[in-house]
Design a protein around this motif. Structure first.
Motif, PDB file in Angstrom:
ATOM      1  N   VAL A  70      30.565  29.863  32.190  1.00  0.00           N
ATOM      2  CA  VAL A  70      29.184  29.432  32.449  1.00  0.00           C
ATOM      3  C   VAL A  70      28.568  30.303  33.544  1.00  0.00           C
ATOM      4  CG1 VAL A  70      27.756  27.511  33.260  1.00  0.00           C
ATOM      5  CG2 VAL A  70      29.678  27.079  31.717  1.00  0.00           C
ATOM      6  N   LEU A  71      29.398  30.645  34.528  1.00  0.00           N
ATOM      7  CA  LEU A  71      28.907  31.496  35.614  1.00  0.00           C
ATOM      8  C   LEU A  71      28.598  32.882  35.070  1.00  0.00           C
ATOM      9  CD1 LEU A  71      31.257  30.862  38.673  1.00  0.00           C
ATOM     10  CD2 LEU A  71      29.004  29.936  38.241  1.00  0.00           C
ATOM     11  N   ASP A  72      27.425  33.404  35.420  1.00  0.00           N
ATOM     12  CA  ASP A  72      27.142  34.761  34.986  1.00  0.00           C
ATOM     13  C   ASP A  72      27.964  35.727  35.836  1.00  0.00           C
ATOM     14  OD1 ASP A  72      25.288  36.165  37.114  1.00  0.00           O
ATOM     15  OD2 ASP A  72      24.659  34.088  36.976  1.00  0.00           O
ATOM     16  N   PRO A  73      28.240  36.936  35.309  1.00  0.00           N
ATOM     17  CA  PRO A  73      29.151  37.860  36.007  1.00  0.00           C
ATOM     18  C   PRO A  73      28.703  38.175  37.434  1.00  0.00           C
ATOM     19  CG  PRO A  73      28.712  38.622  33.779  1.00  0.00           C
ATOM     20  CD  PRO A  73      27.807  37.454  34.009  1.00  0.00           C
ATOM     21  N   ALA A  74      27.401  38.306  37.656  1.00  0.00           N
ATOM     22  CA  ALA A  74      26.920  38.649  39.002  1.00  0.00           C
ATOM     23  C   ALA A  74      27.264  37.540  39.996  1.00  0.00           C
ATOM     24  CB  ALA A  74      25.410  38.877  38.983  1.00  0.00           C
ATOM     25  N   THR A  75      27.082  36.299  39.565  1.00  0.00           N
ATOM     26  CA  THR A  75      27.386  35.166  40.455  1.00  0.00           C
ATOM     27  C   THR A  75      28.884  35.081  40.710  1.00  0.00           C
ATOM     28  OG1 THR A  75      25.533  34.007  39.439  1.00  0.00           O
ATOM     29  CG2 THR A  75      26.997  32.698  40.809  1.00  0.00           C
ATOM     30  N   ALA A  76      29.672  35.246  39.631  1.00  0.00           N
ATOM     31  CA  ALA A  76      31.124  35.151  39.783  1.00  0.00           C
ATOM     32  C   ALA A  76      31.637  36.237  40.730  1.00  0.00           C
ATOM     33  CB  ALA A  76      31.792  35.272  38.411  1.00  0.00           C
ATOM     34  N   GLU A  77      31.096  37.442  40.589  1.00  0.00           N
ATOM     35  CA  GLU A  77      31.527  38.552  41.445  1.00  0.00           C
ATOM     36  C   GLU A  77      31.147  38.283  42.910  1.00  0.00           C
ATOM     37  OE1 GLU A  77      30.010  42.342  40.149  1.00  0.00           O
ATOM     38  OE2 GLU A  77      30.478  43.225  42.095  1.00  0.00           O
ATOM     39  N   ALA A  78      29.922  37.811  43.108  1.00  0.00           N
ATOM     40  CA  ALA A  78      29.466  37.522  44.476  1.00  0.00           C
ATOM     41  C   ALA A  78      30.322  36.417  45.094  1.00  0.00           C
ATOM     42  CB  ALA A  78      27.996  37.110  44.462  1.00  0.00           C
ATOM     43  N   LEU A  79      30.655  35.416  44.289  1.00  0.00           N
ATOM     44  CA  LEU A  79      31.487  34.318  44.786  1.00  0.00           C
ATOM     45  C   LEU A  79      32.848  34.828  45.238  1.00  0.00           C
ATOM     46  CD1 LEU A  79      32.157  31.286  45.175  1.00  0.00           C
ATOM     47  CD2 LEU A  79      32.904  31.256  42.793  1.00  0.00           C
ATOM     48  N   GLU A  80      33.492  35.631  44.376  1.00  0.00           N
ATOM     49  CA  GLU A  80      34.823  36.115  44.709  1.00  0.00           C
ATOM     50  C   GLU A  80      34.803  36.979  45.964  1.00  0.00           C
ATOM     51  OE1 GLU A  80      37.594  35.046  43.516  1.00  0.00           O
ATOM     52  OE2 GLU A  80      36.426  33.753  42.216  1.00  0.00           O
ATOM     53  N   ARG A  81      33.789  37.811  46.074  1.00  0.00           N
ATOM     54  CA  ARG A  81      33.684  38.688  47.247  1.00  0.00           C
ATOM     55  C   ARG A  81      33.553  37.847  48.524  1.00  0.00           C
ATOM     56  NH1 ARG A  81      29.547  41.691  45.657  1.00  0.00           N
ATOM     57  NH2 ARG A  81      27.992  40.535  46.837  1.00  0.00           N
ATOM     58  N   ASN A  82      32.690  36.859  48.475  1.00  0.00           N
ATOM     59  CA  ASN A  82      32.476  36.007  49.647  1.00  0.00           C
ATOM     60  C   ASN A  82      33.718  35.182  49.988  1.00  0.00           C
ATOM     61  OD1 ASN A  82      29.735  36.539  50.496  1.00  0.00           O
ATOM     62  ND2 ASN A  82      29.091  35.682  48.556  1.00  0.00           N
ATOM     63  N   LEU A  83      34.382  34.677  48.958  1.00  0.00           N
ATOM     64  CA  LEU A  83      35.572  33.858  49.219  1.00  0.00           C
ATOM     65  C   LEU A  83      36.708  34.682  49.826  1.00  0.00           C
ATOM     66  CD1 LEU A  83      35.763  31.421  46.158  1.00  0.00           C
ATOM     67  CD2 LEU A  83      35.034  30.929  48.493  1.00  0.00           C
ATOM     68  N   ARG A  84      36.822  35.944  49.393  1.00  0.00           N
ATOM     69  CA  ARG A  84      37.865  36.802  49.967  1.00  0.00           C
ATOM     70  C   ARG A  84      37.666  36.943  51.479  1.00  0.00           C
ATOM     71  NH1 ARG A  84      37.504  39.916  45.273  1.00  0.00           N
ATOM     72  NH2 ARG A  84      35.992  41.325  46.222  1.00  0.00           N
ATOM     73  N   ILE A  85      36.425  37.165  51.866  1.00  0.00           N
ATOM     74  CA  ILE A  85      36.121  37.347  53.298  1.00  0.00           C
ATOM     75  C   ILE A  85      36.383  36.056  54.070  1.00  0.00           C
ATOM     76  CG2 ILE A  85      34.221  37.769  54.924  1.00  0.00           C
ATOM     77  CD1 ILE A  85      33.027  39.575  52.618  1.00  0.00           C
ATOM     78  N   ILE A  86      35.943  34.947  53.501  1.00  0.00           N
ATOM     79  CA  ILE A  86      36.130  33.656  54.183  1.00  0.00           C
ATOM     80  C   ILE A  86      37.609  33.309  54.298  1.00  0.00           C
ATOM     81  CG2 ILE A  86      35.718  31.174  53.977  1.00  0.00           C
ATOM     82  CD1 ILE A  86      32.997  31.891  52.691  1.00  0.00           C
ATOM     83  N   ASP A  87      38.352  33.517  53.201  1.00  0.00           N
ATOM     84  CA  ASP A  87      39.778  33.180  53.237  1.00  0.00           C
ATOM     85  C   ASP A  87      40.540  34.040  54.247  1.00  0.00           C
ATOM     86  OD1 ASP A  87      39.561  31.105  51.464  1.00  0.00           O
ATOM     87  OD2 ASP A  87      40.049  32.304  49.698  1.00  0.00           O
ATOM     88  N   GLN A  88      40.131  35.294  54.383  1.00  0.00           N
ATOM     89  CA  GLN A  88      40.760  36.158  55.385  1.00  0.00           C
ATOM     90  C   GLN A  88      40.513  35.606  56.795  1.00  0.00           C
ATOM     91  OE1 GLN A  88      42.769  38.666  55.203  1.00  0.00           O
ATOM     92  NE2 GLN A  88      42.752  39.193  57.395  1.00  0.00           N
ATOM     93  N   ALA A  89      39.272  35.171  57.038  1.00  0.00           N
ATOM     94  CA  ALA A  89      38.935  34.605  58.350  1.00  0.00           C
ATOM     95  C   ALA A  89      39.731  33.325  58.601  1.00  0.00           C
ATOM     96  CB  ALA A  89      37.433  34.333  58.433  1.00  0.00           C
ATOM     97  N   ILE A  90      39.889  32.514  57.562  1.00  0.00           N
ATOM     98  CA  ILE A  90      40.670  31.278  57.702  1.00  0.00           C
ATOM     99  C   ILE A  90      42.127  31.610  58.042  1.00  0.00           C
ATOM    100  CG2 ILE A  90      41.654  29.344  56.382  1.00  0.00           C
ATOM    101  CD1 ILE A  90      38.904  29.076  54.995  1.00  0.00           C
ATOM    102  N   ARG A  91      42.683  32.606  57.340  1.00  0.00           N
ATOM    103  CA  ARG A  91      44.076  32.980  57.615  1.00  0.00           C
ATOM    104  C   ARG A  91      44.241  33.419  59.076  1.00  0.00           C
ATOM    105  NH1 ARG A  91      43.983  34.925  52.327  1.00  0.00           N
ATOM    106  NH2 ARG A  91      43.290  36.984  52.982  1.00  0.00           N
ATOM    107  N   GLU A  92      43.301  34.233  59.550  1.00  0.00           N
ATOM    108  CA  GLU A  92      43.406  34.734  60.923  1.00  0.00           C
ATOM    109  C   GLU A  92      43.288  33.591  61.938  1.00  0.00           C
ATOM    110  OE1 GLU A  92      41.531  39.191  60.088  1.00  0.00           O
ATOM    111  OE2 GLU A  92      40.503  37.831  61.448  1.00  0.00           O
ATOM    112  N   SER A  93      42.308  32.730  61.713  1.00  0.00           N
ATOM    113  CA  SER A  93      42.106  31.621  62.667  1.00  0.00           C
ATOM    114  C   SER A  93      43.291  30.662  62.658  1.00  0.00           C
ATOM    115  CB  SER A  93      40.826  30.853  62.320  1.00  0.00           C
ATOM    116  OG  SER A  93      39.704  31.657  62.533  1.00  0.00           O
ATOM    117  N   ARG A  94      43.835  30.422  61.468  1.00  0.00           N
ATOM    118  CA  ARG A  94      44.968  29.489  61.380  1.00  0.00           C
ATOM    119  C   ARG A  94      46.192  30.044  62.087  1.00  0.00           C
ATOM    120  NH1 ARG A  94      47.614  26.828  58.347  1.00  0.00           N
ATOM    121  NH2 ARG A  94      47.064  24.740  59.015  1.00  0.00           N
TER     122      ARG A  94
END
Lengths: 220, 289
Positions: free
Chosen positions: A159-183
């Motif tokens: 259902v997600l169009d490719p542009a949205t899916a790509e933007a989501l994955e890119r943003n989540l990668r950055i956020i998850d990295q920050a979570i790993r560092e803070s944890r």
């Protein structure tokens, strides 16, 4: 042919033309499934409308979160039904509650919300009155809400169009990295209010981005 | 041969109609403080407030884009392109100045001016630009740049990898990005909250007495350029970033545990709270010339 979510929302928002409204009401008169969906939309709006915009400091939110997420037995059936039909809406409410809890946490200058009543006597306070155990409870709620939203989005794969899916994955990668560092830093320094607050707001960003994708992808 | 010719003609007609542009020139009544929803997945959406109780749309829709629609019931309405496929729609929309406007797009450029009501703008990758004075503005994107030159009691913007730029004033301003940069300039605000994960944050402006402003970036820098005579109570904390300040720092540093640094100090007589928090990003305080 059943009514779409967009049509139901427009109906509730009063955005339909008289002709569209009449057509829709004719369908609703004969379709119990769509009538039930409409009731869920209306219930969600009533529920969201009743949520306080400002959470007064001192209010104990975690028991409410637990009651709604973990579920009192009487609520389980309703929750399962609702979640099956509107997983993202359910997760959105979880997000609202978790965010409200963080608002309380932050508005107290780092003192987390009261723990669930059953755990209250045994939660130790450390370093400036912050309990790491309390923080972990709140963190678990965030992780759970994020997982719920993520799974709901995965169920919508295609259902997600490719542009949205790509933007989501890119943003989540950055956020998850920050979570790993803070944890990792927090494990070495569990009393750090600053790290706790940063980690919680990072979780909040993660929930927010997941919810945003739901908003942007709905009926797109 | 005649049959082949007719077939070619038919193909040409079908292709021609599929690729043809639909010209739009429609208008409908809408109350002065009405509510309008706008959908256009690709192309451009230009919204201009005017002093008439009417929604008027001009522009064009690619043949492949879908069918344009505009419905209103007097107090509310919606317009856009139905079943939009690959094509673009270029829409210029005039709305009553005090309207509440809601827009959703995937990649279309959104531009709003002259609307004094409330704005709710949602985009995946398209840029968002807003100008003017309004009741409130909310802009949300995943990757498009957001540029707000506004004066509004409430200003909210959320972005992912796109930047957020705000000029103007607001009582309550809240901005967030994931790795997009954030720049707030010429701002006068009572309460501000600026958060990014890895984007840099730059704030140039005054802080109001009695106001409260918080900045947070995990790994991006937070740079504040404040008037030299600002009366501010600073609370700066970072886990492993640097802190540099043109303002004189009284000796209030204290350890935060195994690592980390916290500084609390005042400039002038204080009275405006500025809190900055980073994990690894530098915190930089400059005196504006």
């Amino acid at each position: 042919m059943h009514l779409t979510e967009d049509e139901l929302n427009d109906y509730v928002d009063g955005l339909l033309s008289p002709a569209e409204r009449e057509t829709m009401e004719r369908h609703l008169a004969t379709c119990s499934l769509c009538t039930a969906e409409l009731e869920q939309v209306q219930l969600l709006l009533v529920g969201l409308g009743s949520l306080s915009k400002v959470v007064p400091p001192g209010e104990d939110l975690l028991p409410g979160i637990h009651a709604r997420i973990a579920g009192a037995p009487g609520e389980l059936h309703h929750r399962a039904l609702w979640t099956a039909r509107r997983p993202l809406a359910a997760a959105a409410v979880v997000l609202l509650l978790a965010s409200s809890a963080t608002t309380v946490f932050l508005s107290r200058g780092g003192s987390p919300p009261h723990p669930p009543a059953a755990a209250a006597p045994s939660v130790p306070l450390v370093g400036g009155g912050v309990a790491f155990a309390q923080f972990r409870v709140l963190e678990a709620e965030y992780v759970r809400a994020a997982d719920e939203l993520r799974k709901a989005l995965e169920r919508q794969e295609g259902v997600l169009d490719p542009a949205t899916a790509e933007a989501l994955e890119r943003n989540l990668r950055i956020i998850d990295q920050a979570i790993r560092e803070s944890r990792a830093a927090l494990l070495a320094d569990p009393n750090s209010e600053m790290l706790q607050q940063m980690l919680l707001t990072t979780y909040e960003r993660k929930l927010d981005i997941l919810r945003r994708v739901e908003t942007l992808s709905a009926n797109s | 041969m005649r049959i082949l010719g007719l077939m070619l003609l038919a193909v040409a007609v079908v292709c021609g109609s599929a690729g043809a542009q639909q010209r739009i020139a429609q208008r409908r009544p809408l109350t002065a403080d009405g509510y309008i929803k706008i959908y256009n997945m690709a192309g451009s959406i230009r919204i201009v407030g005017w002093d008439r109780d009417t929604v008027a749309v001009t522009g064009s829709v690619d043949g492949q884009a879908g069918r344009f629609f505009l419905h209103t019931d007097g107090r509310a309405g919606k317009l856009g392109v139905e079943g939009q496929g690959e094509g673009r729609a270029e829409l210029e929309i005039r709305v009553p100045r005090r309207s509440t406007v809601w827009v959703k797009t995937s990649s279309a450029e959104i531009e709003v001016s002259g609307v004094s009501g409330a704005l709710d703008l949602y985009s995946v990758n398209g840029p968002i630009r807003v100008r003017g004075q309004m009741r409130q503005v909310y802009a949300e994107s995943m990757g498009g740049n957001v540029d707000l030159d506004v004066s509004a009691p409430s200003i909210r913007a959320k972005n992912g990898s796109g930047s957020v730029v705000v000029r103007g004033s607001g009582d309550d301003v809240s901005l967030s990005t994931v790795d997009g940069s954030m720049r707030i300039s010429g701002a006068h605000l009572q309460r501000g909250r600026f958060e990014s994960i890895s984007g840099d944050i730059l704030y140039e402006g005054a802080v109001e007495r009695g106001g409260s402003t918080t900045f947070q970036s995990h790994s991006g820098s937070v740079e504040l350029r404040l008037p030299a005579r600002s009366s501010v109570d600073f609370a700066l904390s970072t886990y492993e970033g640097d802190i540099r300040s043109d303002f004189r720092i009284q000796d209030s540093a204290r350890d935060r545990g195994p690592r980390g640094r916290e500084l609390t100090f005042s400039n002038g007589s204080g009275g405006a709270d500025v809190s900055v928090r980073t994990y690894s990003g530098p915190i930089i305080l400059h005196k504006a010339p």
